[in-house]
Design a protein around this motif. Structure first.
Motif, PDB file in Angstrom:
ATOM      1  N   LEU A 121      22.971  16.934 -24.187  1.00  0.00           N
ATOM      2  CA  LEU A 121      23.484  15.673 -24.731  1.00  0.00           C
ATOM      3  C   LEU A 121      22.829  14.507 -24.001  1.00  0.00           C
ATOM      4  N   PRO A 122      22.526  13.394 -24.719  1.00  0.00           N
ATOM      5  CA  PRO A 122      21.878  12.245 -24.074  1.00  0.00           C
ATOM      6  C   PRO A 122      22.838  11.369 -23.275  1.00  0.00           C
ATOM      7  N   ALA A 123      24.149  11.473 -23.524  1.00  0.00           N
ATOM      8  CA  ALA A 123      25.115  10.612 -22.835  1.00  0.00           C
ATOM      9  C   ALA A 123      25.090  10.880 -21.336  1.00  0.00           C
ATOM     10  N   ARG A 124      25.341   9.811 -20.551  1.00  0.00           N
ATOM     11  CA  ARG A 124      25.375   9.938 -19.098  1.00  0.00           C
ATOM     12  C   ARG A 124      26.553   9.140 -18.539  1.00  0.00           C
ATOM     13  N   PHE A 162      45.907  28.694 -25.525  1.00  0.00           N
ATOM     14  CA  PHE A 162      45.117  29.921 -25.360  1.00  0.00           C
ATOM     15  C   PHE A 162      44.381  30.277 -26.652  1.00  0.00           C
ATOM     16  N   GLN A 163      45.069  30.161 -27.779  1.00  0.00           N
ATOM     17  CA  GLN A 163      44.431  30.462 -29.062  1.00  0.00           C
ATOM     18  C   GLN A 163      43.287  29.493 -29.346  1.00  0.00           C
ATOM     19  N   ALA A 164      43.507  28.207 -29.044  1.00  0.00           N
ATOM     20  CA  ALA A 164      42.452  27.223 -29.284  1.00  0.00           C
ATOM     21  C   ALA A 164      41.245  27.473 -28.388  1.00  0.00           C
ATOM     22  N   MET A 165      41.475  27.838 -27.132  1.00  0.00           N
ATOM     23  CA  MET A 165      40.373  28.110 -26.212  1.00  0.00           C
ATOM     24  C   MET A 165      39.550  29.310 -26.666  1.00  0.00           C
ATOM     25  N   ASN A 166      40.188  30.312 -27.234  1.00  0.00           N
ATOM     26  CA  ASN A 166      39.462  31.491 -27.707  1.00  0.00           C
ATOM     27  C   ASN A 166      38.784  31.259 -29.052  1.00  0.00           C
ATOM     28  N   ARG A 167      39.295  30.306 -29.800  1.00  0.00           N
ATOM     29  CA  ARG A 167      38.755  30.060 -31.134  1.00  0.00           C
ATOM     30  C   ARG A 167      37.518  29.174 -31.101  1.00  0.00           C
ATOM     31  N   LEU A 168      37.416  28.303 -30.101  1.00  0.00           N
ATOM     32  CA  LEU A 168      36.358  27.292 -30.059  1.00  0.00           C
ATOM     33  C   LEU A 168      35.340  27.619 -28.970  1.00  0.00           C
ATOM     34  N   PRO A 169      34.148  27.056 -29.099  1.00  0.00           N
ATOM     35  CA  PRO A 169      33.161  27.213 -28.023  1.00  0.00           C
ATOM     36  C   PRO A 169      33.695  26.644 -26.710  1.00  0.00           C
ATOM     37  N   ALA A 170      33.295  27.251 -25.592  1.00  0.00           N
ATOM     38  CA  ALA A 170      33.783  26.817 -24.278  1.00  0.00           C
ATOM     39  C   ALA A 170      33.447  25.368 -24.004  1.00  0.00           C
ATOM     40  N   SER A 171      32.334  24.882 -24.543  1.00  0.00           N
ATOM     41  CA  SER A 171      31.927  23.501 -24.284  1.00  0.00           C
ATOM     42  C   SER A 171      32.865  22.492 -24.931  1.00  0.00           C
ATOM     43  N   GLN A 172      33.669  22.912 -25.887  1.00  0.00           N
ATOM     44  CA  GLN A 172      34.593  21.988 -26.537  1.00  0.00           C
ATOM     45  C   GLN A 172      35.952  21.946 -25.856  1.00  0.00           C
ATOM     46  N   LEU A 173      36.366  23.046 -25.209  1.00  0.00           N
ATOM     47  CA  LEU A 173      37.716  23.047 -24.644  1.00  0.00           C
ATOM     48  C   LEU A 173      37.838  23.849 -23.351  1.00  0.00           C
ATOM     49  N   ALA A 203      32.692   6.165 -16.085  1.00  0.00           N
ATOM     50  CA  ALA A 203      32.821   5.996 -17.531  1.00  0.00           C
ATOM     51  C   ALA A 203      31.566   6.488 -18.224  1.00  0.00           C
ATOM     52  N   VAL A 204      31.750   6.905 -19.476  1.00  0.00           N
ATOM     53  CA  VAL A 204      30.623   7.382 -20.271  1.00  0.00           C
ATOM     54  C   VAL A 204      30.874   7.011 -21.728  1.00  0.00           C
ATOM     55  N   ASP A 205      29.832   6.502 -22.368  1.00  0.00           N
ATOM     56  CA  ASP A 205      29.921   6.145 -23.783  1.00  0.00           C
ATOM     57  C   ASP A 205      29.668   7.384 -24.640  1.00  0.00           C
ATOM     58  N   THR A 206      30.347   7.477 -25.780  1.00  0.00           N
ATOM     59  CA  THR A 206      30.231   8.648 -26.636  1.00  0.00           C
ATOM     60  C   THR A 206      29.943   8.234 -28.074  1.00  0.00           C
ATOM     61  N   THR A 207      29.643   9.234 -28.873  1.00  0.00           N
ATOM     62  CA  THR A 207      29.529   9.066 -30.322  1.00  0.00           C
ATOM     63  C   THR A 207      30.529  10.009 -30.972  1.00  0.00           C
ATOM     64  N   PRO A 208      30.890   9.788 -32.237  1.00  0.00           N
ATOM     65  CA  PRO A 208      31.822  10.718 -32.894  1.00  0.00           C
ATOM     66  C   PRO A 208      31.338  12.168 -32.860  1.00  0.00           C
ATOM     67  N   ALA A 209      30.029  12.370 -32.882  1.00  0.00           N
ATOM     68  CA  ALA A 209      29.495  13.738 -32.928  1.00  0.00           C
ATOM     69  C   ALA A 209      29.643  14.467 -31.601  1.00  0.00           C
ATOM     70  N   ASP A 210      29.521  13.749 -30.474  1.00  0.00           N
ATOM     71  CA  ASP A 210      29.531  14.441 -29.178  1.00  0.00           C
ATOM     72  C   ASP A 210      30.775  14.139 -28.338  1.00  0.00           C
ATOM     73  N   ARG A 211      31.783  13.490 -28.917  1.00  0.00           N
ATOM     74  CA  ARG A 211      32.917  13.013 -28.127  1.00  0.00           C
ATOM     75  C   ARG A 211      33.651  14.149 -27.415  1.00  0.00           C
ATOM     76  N   GLU A 212      33.969  15.236 -28.124  1.00  0.00           N
ATOM     77  CA  GLU A 212      34.723  16.320 -27.503  1.00  0.00           C
ATOM     78  C   GLU A 212      33.903  17.029 -26.423  1.00  0.00           C
ATOM     79  N   LEU A 213      32.590  17.163 -26.636  1.00  0.00           N
ATOM     80  CA  LEU A 213      31.741  17.790 -25.628  1.00  0.00           C
ATOM     81  C   LEU A 213      31.657  16.924 -24.375  1.00  0.00           C
ATOM     82  N   VAL A 214      31.511  15.617 -24.580  1.00  0.00           N
ATOM     83  CA  VAL A 214      31.466  14.704 -23.427  1.00  0.00           C
ATOM     84  C   VAL A 214      32.801  14.728 -22.686  1.00  0.00           C
ATOM     85  N   ARG A 215      33.886  14.782 -23.435  1.00  0.00           N
ATOM     86  CA  ARG A 215      35.200  14.834 -22.790  1.00  0.00           C
ATOM     87  C   ARG A 215      35.326  16.099 -21.936  1.00  0.00           C
ATOM     88  N   THR A 216      34.868  17.217 -22.480  1.00  0.00           N
ATOM     89  CA  THR A 216      34.928  18.465 -21.715  1.00  0.00           C
ATOM     90  C   THR A 216      34.135  18.348 -20.420  1.00  0.00           C
TER      91      THR A 216
END
Length: 738
Positions: free
Chosen positions: A461-464, A116-127, A569-582
């Motif tokens: 994000l460009p990933a698909r 709950f704390q992590a969800m409130n601390r971070l942008p919704a797109s990350q978690l 499946a979707v390919d990611t980069t280190p910069a967008d990995r958490e957003l793609v995972r979400t």
């Protein structure tokens, strides 16, 4: 005067006896506290499992009308694992697990406080977007495996549950929880590895007054005391220290448990109430540990009881026999026999204990051999004095190194296992490290990919995501292959393969004759032949340990093939990995999203746990060994006060005697550390062989194996430095006192 009154009178009158009694009590307290701590570990894992078993999708028993649909999956965020439980109510009356405030309705989510704390601390797109719905409450500690566990309980309607959901009658009950087998095994090893140096510490403390007590009891025997009275006096003297130490160890066990709470295991720490030992087992330990100390003290009275005159005069111990050497190969054979049986952990632990005991048995004999070599070949005064001591009393000379044996044995065994486990970690896998994927049904794959891509577009994000139906190729001779329907250009981005994409066809890592093959939507389906002229093109794997399916271009799949399963499946980069995972987790709706992190998560956590436990165990064993070696060295000086006093009176310099004592400590320590180091390596190789065959792995011998040997030798030599202060004390006291 009763034996207890006499024991207290001796304690009041003799300062050295008080010191030895205090050290003995401390040694017994350490032994009792460690045993209670190690025995509490299986119960702690049981308590953990009982709290978290409701998070599991399947139980060992289930009956009655299904009342809920449940699916468990694992997610990953910022290096930490998230346990997700998706549920839908099928009927009323679902009993809630402890710590779960309510059953979430469709569109409702319950989360752990840490999540709950992590969800409130971070942008919704990350978690937060991974858990569609409204957070309506938090889970209590009683519902969490460990205090900072990340858990989400997501409510659904039955129609929106993941395809792999299980329908059962209620959550899995706590009665189906099981203890952690690995930590239970390590606790058993810890009892063997740490209890022995603790008892060696007790024995070393008792040796501080061994000679004086023996002479006092022998005088009582010569004065008319019966053997029973002598035994009673000894039991009273030792019992005071042993019982006091056992009660002290029991009293400090909550402190040890509070420290153990901070040690992470299987992803997290512990709750305060996890560590507990049943009353019956606690009473057994509080009786057994002092009983062992008393038994050792009473058995040491054999010479006083049978020959009191010999106890007060100088004598030469009987020489040790060569048959002691046979104990090493005998116990090693038993240990490997226990490993071959494979299904009896207690038998393996017994084998380990016997190997350690054989080292204790062989050590004095080798010490005597070294002493004889010094006496026959060397002529320096200190070397001759040390050699005579090693040859005439090898048991007493080896006693100071006995505690070091366990520390070196443990360290060598751990440093044999750890590099081998490290070498097994990683490797393999189907997708590239940067890929996230979902295994789902053929019907849902397109929807998941479309929803994920819509979210990715919203995130700019460009990933698909790519939907890849899964098919089965079956030949007339029974051979089967798994293939995924995806263009070659997309496949080489996602899988651990290399290929020159030259148009539609089937890309394979091995030769394939399509003439005898038919393609079906699943393993049991009726196959359809490929069109004549369908090309099979070469493809190579980039990882020999990995797995590569057949890559089938959509253009060559025959009509009428309806895949039952698919992958997204979707390919990611280190910069967008958490957003793609979400985006992918949100679209999957409870289906597990696989990634390299999850593949390595269990391996990494287990290796980290083993390293952590090993460092703690070896450190404690080394400290106990150093203390017992120092006390044993001081006790050796006290045992020979008359001899050293006479040598000093005759003009022997203190530095010569100090050098002789250091040699006495160093030579047995060298034998003990090298021998126990080799024995620990053999034990480590034996334990590794249990999993070696099933994992197709090879043991790794690291140069760091010499570290415990060097460390153990250094600890013994440093502990021997107490001999100079002890000699100075002997010199300061009048020789007439002896």
């Amino acid at each position: 005067m009763s034996p207890v009154q006499l024991a207290f009178k001796v304690l009041r009158a003799d300062r050295r006896t008080r010191t030895a009694t205090l050290l003995t009590a401390v040694g017994v307290a350490v032994a009792t506290g460690l045993v209670l701590l190690l025995l509490s570990l299986p119960f702690a894992t049981q308590a953990r499992a009982e709290r978290a078993v409701w998070q599991e999708q399947y139980g060992s028993r289930d009956g009655g009308t299904p009342t809920l649909s449940i699916s468990s999956s694992t997610d990953y965020f910022d290096g930490r694992r998230i346990d997700r439980v998706d549920v839908a109510q099928l009927a009323g009356g679902v009993a809630l697990p402890a710590g779960v405030p309510k059953f979430p309705a469709p569109g409702e989510v319950l989360v752990s406080p840490e999540l709950f704390q992590a969800m409130n601390r971070l942008p919704a797109s990350q978690l937060a977007d991974r858990f569609p719905g409204k957070v309506v409450g938090t889970l209590g500690e009683d519902a969490l495996r460990f205090p900072d566990q990340l858990v989400a309980l997501v409510g659904h309607s039955p129609e929106t549950m993941p395809v792999n959901a299980n329908e059962r009658n209620g959550f899995v009950p706590p009665s189906e929880a099981r203890v952690d087998a690995l930590l239970t095994l390590l606790a058993g090893v810890g009892v063997v590895v740490l209890l022995v140096p603790s008892l060696v510490l007790v024995a070393s403390s008792a040796r501080l007054i061994a000679a004086r007590r023996e002479q006092r009891l022998a005088a009582l025997r010569l004065a008319g005391a019966t053997p029973g009275q002598v035994v009673a006096i000894t039991a009273a003297e030792t019992g005071i220290a042993a019982v006091t130490g056992a009660l002290l160890g029991w009293a400090i066990s909550p402190l040890l448990w509070s420290l153990a709470r901070l040690v992470r295991w299987d992803g997290g720490t512990w709750l305060a109430g996890d560590f507990r030992v049943p009353i019956g087992l606690t009473v057994f330990v509080l009786v057994a540990v002092p009983a062992l100390v008393l038994l050792a003290a009473v058995l040491g009275l054999r010479r006083v009881v049978s020959n009191p005159v010999g106890a007060v005069v100088q004598h030469t111990p009987k020489p040790l026999r060569w048959w002691r050497l046979l104990s090493l190969p005998a116990t090693a054979l038993f240990f490997f026999f226990a490993i071959e049986q494979g299904d009896d952990v207690n038998l393996i632990l017994l084998g380990l204990a016997l190997m350690i005991a054989s080292a204790m048995l062989v050590g004095p004999y080798v010490t005597a051999v070294i002493g004889g070599f010094f006496v026959s070949r060397w002529r320096k005064p200190s070397a001759l004095l040390a050699g005579r001591r090693l040859r005439n009393d090898p048991r007493g000379a080896y006693r100071a190194s006995a505690g070091v044996v366990l520390a070196v044995f443990t360290g060598s065994m751990a440093l044999t296992l750890m590099p081998s486990f490290d070498a097994m970690a990683g490797g393999g896998g189907t997708y590239r490290d940067s890929v996230l994927s979902v295994d789902t049904s053929g019907e849902r794959a397109g929807t998941i990919a479309a929803q994920a891509n819509a979210t990715l577009e919203r995130y700019n994000l460009p990933a698909r995501a790519v939907s890849m139906p899964e098919v089965t190729l079956k030949s007339v001779n029974g051979s089967t292959y798994t293939g995924v329907v995806v263009p070659c250009a997309e496949a080489v981005k996602l899988y651990r393969v290399q290929a020159t994409c030259t148009g539609p066809g089937i890309y394979s890592t091995h030769d394939l004759e399509l003439g005898g093959f038919r393609v079906a939507g699943d393993y049991d389906g009726e196959g359809v032949p490929f069109a004549a002229g369908t090309a099979v093109k070469p493809m190579t794997q980039t990882d020999e340990d990995g797995y590569a399916p057949l890559i089938i271009d959509p253009a060559v799949v025959p009509a009428g093939v309806v895949p039952s399963y698919a992958r997204v499946a979707v390919d990611t980069t280190p910069a967008d990995r958490e957003l793609v995972r979400t985006a992918l987790v949100g679209a999957a709706g409870g289906e597990s999203v696989y990634s390299r992190e999850l593949y390595l998560d269990g391996q990494r956590d287990q290796l980290d746990d083993l390293r952590r436990v090993t460092v703690i165990g070896v450190t404690v064993a080394a400290v106990l060994a150093g203390c017992s070696a120092a006390i044993a060295t001081a006790g050796s000086v006290m045992d020979r006060r008359r001899t050293f006093g006479a040598l000093m009176a005759a003009g022997t310099p203190t530095r010569v005697l100090s050098r002789a004592l250091r040699m006495e400590a160093a030579l047995p320590a060298l034998v003990a550390t090298i021998g126990s180091g080799l024995l620990g390596m053999i034990a480590g190789l034996g334990l590794f062989s249990i999993i070696q065959e099933s994992q197709n792995a090879s043991a790794v011998i690291s140069p760091w194996l010499v570290a415990p040997v060097v460390l153990g030798f250094a600890v013994a030599v440093l502990a021997a430095s107490v001999c100079t202060p002890a000699l100075n004390r002997v010199r300061a006291e009048p020789l007439a006192d002896e």
